[in-house]
Design a protein around this motif. Structure first.
Motif, mmCIF file in Angstrom:
data_model
loop_
_atom_site.group_PDB
_atom_site.id
_atom_site.type_symbol
_atom_site.label_atom_id
_atom_site.label_comp_id
_atom_site.label_asym_id
_atom_site.label_seq_id
_atom_site.Cartn_x
_atom_site.Cartn_y
_atom_site.Cartn_z
ATOM 1 N N GLU A 96 1.074 -1.319 0.266
ATOM 2 C CA GLU A 96 -0.127 -0.038 -0.077
ATOM 3 C C GLU A 96 0.849 1.327 -0.084
ATOM 4 O OE1 GLU A 96 -0.481 -2.741 2.422
ATOM 5 O OE2 GLU A 96 -2.477 -3.554 1.444
ATOM 6 N N ALA A 118 2.703 1.371 -3.656
ATOM 7 C CA ALA A 118 1.559 2.196 -4.250
ATOM 8 C C ALA A 118 1.376 3.601 -4.547
ATOM 9 C CB ALA A 118 0.034 1.229 -4.369
ATOM 10 N N THR A 158 0.292 5.112 -7.483
ATOM 11 C CA THR A 158 -0.350 3.865 -8.678
ATOM 12 C C THR A 158 -1.421 2.908 -7.994
ATOM 13 O OG1 THR A 158 -0.182 2.014 -10.671
ATOM 14 C CG2 THR A 158 1.653 2.227 -8.427
ATOM 15 N N ASP A 159 -2.452 1.831 -8.623
ATOM 16 C CA ASP A 159 -2.862 1.725 -7.691
ATOM 17 C C ASP A 159 -2.344 0.430 -7.425
ATOM 18 O OD1 ASP A 159 -4.016 -0.927 -10.330
ATOM 19 O OD2 ASP A 159 -3.318 0.932 -11.378
ATOM 20 N N LEU A 160 -3.205 -0.463 -6.131
ATOM 21 C CA LEU A 160 -2.793 -1.588 -5.362
ATOM 22 C C LEU A 160 -2.383 -2.909 -6.042
ATOM 23 C CD1 LEU A 160 -1.701 -2.692 -2.796
ATOM 24 C CD2 LEU A 160 -3.879 -3.201 -2.676
ATOM 25 N N GLU A 161 -3.412 -2.739 -7.338
ATOM 26 C CA GLU A 161 -3.194 -4.232 -8.187
ATOM 27 C C GLU A 161 -1.966 -4.276 -8.483
ATOM 28 O OE1 GLU A 161 -6.379 -3.091 -10.308
ATOM 29 O OE2 GLU A 161 -8.078 -3.847 -8.356
ATOM 30 N N THR A 162 -1.248 -2.714 -9.567
ATOM 31 C CA THR A 162 -0.064 -3.192 -10.300
ATOM 32 C C THR A 162 0.431 -2.813 -9.437
ATOM 33 O OG1 THR A 162 -1.593 -1.023 -11.888
ATOM 34 C CG2 THR A 162 0.889 -1.171 -11.572
ATOM 35 N N GLN A 205 0.782 -4.870 -6.972
ATOM 36 C CA GLN A 205 0.847 -6.625 -6.503
ATOM 37 C C GLN A 205 1.149 -7.480 -7.778
ATOM 38 O OE1 GLN A 205 -3.750 -6.095 -5.741
ATOM 39 N NE2 GLN A 205 -3.154 -6.221 -3.024
ATOM 40 N N LYS A 206 0.895 -7.138 -9.101
ATOM 41 C CA LYS A 206 1.190 -7.806 -10.265
ATOM 42 C C LYS A 206 2.726 -7.691 -10.533
ATOM 43 C CE LYS A 206 -2.857 -6.858 -12.883
ATOM 44 N NZ LYS A 206 -3.978 -6.201 -13.566
ATOM 45 N N THR A 237 5.211 -7.395 -7.896
ATOM 46 C CA THR A 237 5.643 -8.082 -7.056
ATOM 47 C C THR A 237 5.526 -9.630 -7.101
ATOM 48 O OG1 THR A 237 3.708 -7.863 -5.341
ATOM 49 C CG2 THR A 237 5.657 -6.830 -5.239
#
Length: 106
Positions: free
Chosen positions: A86, A89, A94-98, A100-101, A103
């Motif tokens: 978090e 991001a 940027t967003d958390l999903e990006t 996570q991808k 990582t």
């Protein structure tokens, strides 16, 4: 030839000896050689255009890849410093999903 006469290019010679000049041109003209030259010119133009397009596309792709590599490196460094996903991001805007991808690629 008429264009040359009208534009004053070799006007005297072409006017006086027009039929001889036409005959000489017809005798020396080689259709096969002309077609090969036109084909080669078209090939050269196409090759040159393709090369320019390829260079431009490669440059754009390289720039894009470099940005992605830099972004991934920033994520790695922040993870190494113990930052949460978090926080990363938010810091990288940027967003958390990006994150996570990304990582998942590390």
């Amino acid at each position: 030839m008429d264009t040359c006469i009208r534009d004053g290019i070799l006007k005297d010679i072409l006017t006086e000896q027009k039929s001889e000049v036409i005959q000489m041109v017809l005798e020396t003209f080689d259709q096969e050689k002309y077609e090969k030259a036109m084909h080669q010119e078209g090939y050269d133009d196409g090759y040159s255009d393709g090369r320019k397009d390829g260079y431009s596309d490669g440059k754009k792709d390289g720039y894009s890849d470099g940005k992605a590599d830099l972004f991934l490196e920033l994520v790695r460094k922040k993870l190494a410093k113990g930052r949460s996903l978090e926080e990363i991001a938010r810091e990288l805007e940027t967003d958390l999903e990006t994150i996570q991808k990304l990582t998942g690629q590390i």
